[in-house]
Write an enzyme that holds these catalytic residues in place. Structure first.
Site, PDB file in Angstrom:
ATOM      1  CD  GLN A 173      14.660  28.606  24.745  1.00 41.81           C
ATOM      2  OE1 GLN A 173      14.422  26.836  24.994  1.00 41.81           O
ATOM      3  NE2 GLN A 173      15.865  28.696  24.532  1.00 41.81           N
ATOM      4  NE  ARG A 227       8.064  27.343  23.172  1.00 37.83           N
ATOM      5  CZ  ARG A 227       7.708  27.697  22.614  1.00 37.83           C
ATOM      6  NH1 ARG A 227       7.389  29.163  22.094  1.00 37.83           N
ATOM      7  NH2 ARG A 227       7.428  27.653  20.795  1.00 37.83           N
ATOM      8  CB  ALA A 233      14.965  23.576  33.235  1.00 43.55           C
ATOM      9  CG  HIS A 234      15.111  24.447  28.236  1.00 45.84           C
ATOM     10  ND1 HIS A 234      15.966  25.337  27.328  1.00 45.84           N
ATOM     11  CD2 HIS A 234      16.182  24.595  29.606  1.00 45.84           C
ATOM     12  CE1 HIS A 234      17.224  26.106  27.543  1.00 45.84           C
ATOM     13  NE2 HIS A 234      17.096  25.526  28.693  1.00 45.84           N
ATOM     14  CG  ASN A 235      15.070  20.976  25.887  1.00 46.14           C
ATOM     15  OD1 ASN A 235      15.197  21.644  25.496  1.00 46.14           O
ATOM     16  ND2 ASN A 235      14.358  20.236  24.683  1.00 46.14           N
TER      17      ASN A 235
END
Lengths: 356, 356, 356
Positions: B200, B220, B241-243
């Site tokens: 990531q 991240r 969670a990511h994004n």
């Protein structure tokens, strides 16, 4: 971020793809189609991203042969069979690696512990009696390894992780921040109105290439061990209770709870927020969609679901009223009664016609 | 607890209210109506608390003008438009502040990190390369800030928090104990039966005045960043969670899971235990009641719900039996068929009458 | 694992049972029926484990009198009334105890704190002003006790736990790794589109013999205290919000969320993944099955449930379609209308017969 740049030809070689365009084009980084600049490389993961790719500022696109045909306005490409896999490979090229090795002065390591020379042990790490840490494993700050814990080679244990219960981790295991491995399982014998604690004597065995997210709990077994087989991947805030066994390459999304002694097969995908009741077996190749509630064994591969999706609130309220009535409505009889009455009606009608 | 006391007049001034009664009345603390003693001050948050206020031992009451009229037996009041807001303000007066400043001797700080002179860095904190900690920020014991993490001014990072992934926190951010910020998102490319980890490369951006509870996870981003805008407040044990992107002043209650790439608008309220599936958009001003399961975009403001509340167990069992039958019952046709048969019946009846 | 062995006679004495067979038979460990070797002891917890017991390699079986009759092929037994309780007792015999005492050199303890001489304070523990740690209490590595926290005697606080909010823990309390006690409750006053933080002034009171798992959150109260009464047991990843009160011997399974100001009675069992909305009361002796959602008070003892179990995915999809129609189907009228029409039909039929 890794600061060096790569040429188009080099990147194509790294992902075993074919390049088209300027072979010496400089690539500084991977980026999303939306945020990419000129010296960034992007991947196009299917036709639904074509419109985004058209307007992207990226300098290079990782695509399939057929996607390339559809992006005539672009100059530089890397053509592969599986752009998503090529992207996964490239993330490791541009990822910043931890280069530190050795033991920080503030780490406290029991003299009986065996730490590989090329491992890294961060500040304030505490490592107990008879622990083992393998080659090239990184242990970040403030981690606690209790007595008899073993971590294999090429592992990554991030900050503030606690590993107890004599857990044994094989190679290339990654554990993210603030996770608890090997804590005491939730075992109590009820007797005369009180809970009598059952000391947990089993351990936790974690296979090769297992990945566990942040703030997870993997409890030690009561007598036998809790087992995560090779290649299991687990997201954040997941509970794995004592004596659970999870088969190879099964993936568990965030906020799931797997109760005691559950056995989950290989290659399963457990959607986020799901819960599995104790002592159940789930076959190989089972997919559960998000927020599933498992209260019975699942003996056949397939996709399963539970839970009701979202309703506008007033619709939901009226639905709940009906649901509370449902138990007393003989649903399967309704249609039968209707059919029966329909027949009676028609018989009456023909009788009347005959008598005209 | 702050040990100094305040006079009625002083407190009225602090909350911009009007006092009634003895202006020099000594106030030692804030308390609940139930537990208050004579030199305590309470707030009355609407008429439903009047009965409790009547029997309370408190010396002073924060009320609205109209509530004051209804509490004739009491002597000392502070009258404001919004007693709950006045109470919120007063909690900060009676709260014990952390007065320590400087860097504890056991903290390990990379020489390249920039720490404001009036920040506090607790024992055994580890701070990596190029980190920044702003003015008046408190970092409690055993916190880990990985390389390139930045924390703005007036922040509070409580014990055992781990911040990695080059996360950037703006001003007045509060992060409670054992929370993980910036851990690797759960991204894997499936290929030939195995999960291939996607490193990531994105980060986490946290706006001004954001508050994150204990044991939360904010991952991240994969390529772009995970973003919490200004004024977002998050309870305990929440997964982001990511994004994910969360708009200004949105509140998320405990045990929620927001899956990857979800965008939540401004001023939303997400009830406890809710889950949002990946890649969905939720509009501004959406309220989800507790344990909601979101599987589709929500494009209009409003209140939404899912999940069924509690049933007595035997009623629930019978309901579940009916639910499993429901798929095969043509609900919308039932009423139509009934209407149709009713018409037939009535036609037969009139035919019979005519022939009398 | 405790390395010493025990004779059959000794073990029988420890669990107050009667032995049958070879009184000097050496027992090295407790084991499961499946994994036991010759010098292991197992328990048989009811007739459903008889087949497993028959083929087990264990040297000794803890059984009831009647189970013993059914295991004719075995030689060595311990007969007790409650084999599960005897097993619970024996786990403590074979458990490895922490024998360290005193304060590790790297622990940082405020001079005003009072630490019992026979307590153990692990490496990098940080203990604030006016803290108290009682006799024989074990505090593992990297724990943080903020100012004014008190822990009674015979306690166990595992690694990376954070205790803040001036929490007071009584005797024999066990808190597992990475748990947060006493963090600030989630209290905000909404005003002019922003959330105004309410500093939390209450504390957390934890009774005798309370057990809290890993990665849990028990928040401090807003004004009054959050209270866990004696004998409460809590699994992993559980959220207890501010001002919650939980009665004696109540058990809460993993991943539950109890919202603010909830009162739960004594001897309740809250199934895993359940959520209780704020300000509700739950009576004594209530059992909630897994993933229950409580949105109203529960005033009577009993078992309650909610949530729908798993469906095969295509069946589930069709069921959800029906559920969305349900609000507009007058379920309770359907049967009434059918009955009414049936009566009309029969009346028509008899009219016709009369006229033959």
């Amino acid at each position: 971020m890794n600061r060096r740049s790569y040429r188009l030809e080099e990147i194509a070689h790294l992902v075993k793809g074919e390049y088209f365009g300027e072979k010496d084009f400089q690539i500084f980084n991977l980026a999303s189609l939306e945020k990419a600049h000129n010296h960034h490389i992007c991947f196009v993961n299917g036709e639904k991203y074509l419109a985004q790719a058209e307007v992207s500022q990226a300098g290079v696109y990782i695509v399939t042969e057929s996607l390339k045909q559809l992006l005539g306005s672009k100059k530089n490409f890397i053509v592969v069979n599986n752009p998503y896999l090529a992207f996964a490979t490239l993330t490791h090229i541009f990822d910043k690696k931890i280069s530190q090795r050795g033991i920080e002065s503030t780490a406290k390591i029991h003299p009986s512990a065996i730490i590989a020379d090329d491992a890294y042990i961060g500040h304030h790490v505490v490592i107990g009696e008879n622990c083992v840490v393998g080659n090239n494993t990184i242990i970040q700050a403030n981690v606690f390894l209790d007595d008899n814990v073993e971590v294999g080679k090429d592992g990554f244990i991030d900050a503030n992780v606690s590993i107890t219960g004599e857990a044994k981790l094989k190679d290339r295991v990654r554990i993210h921040t603030n996770t608890s491995i090997g804590s005491e399982g939730f075992g109590f014998a009820p007797y005369q109105g009180k809970w009598h604690r059952i000391a947990q004597l089993g351990s936790v065995l974690i296979g090769n290439d297992v990945r566990i997210g942040s703030n997870c709990c993997i409890d030690r077994g009561a007598l036998d061990d809790t087992i995560l087989e090779d290649g299991v991947i687990i997201d954040n805030l997941v509970q794995i209770a004592h004596n659970v066994q999870i088969g190879q390459n099964t993936a568990i999304a965030a906020n799931c709870a797997i109760a005691g002694s559950v056995r989950i097969g290989k290659n399963c995908i457990i959607g986020g927020g799901s819960a599995v009741a104790g002592h159940l077996n789930i076959a190989d190749n089972v997919t559960l969609t998000g927020m599933s509630m498992v209260t019975k064994n699942i003996s056949e591969a397939g996709t399963y679901s539970s839970g009701i999706g979202l309703f506008e609130n007033s619709h939901w309220k009226r639905t709940v009223v009906r649901l509370r009535q449902l138990a007393d409505v003989p649903l399967t009889q309704l249609t039968k009664r209707l059919d029966h009455m329909q027949a009676q009606l028609e018989s009456l009608e023909s009788t009347l016609k005959l008598r005209k």
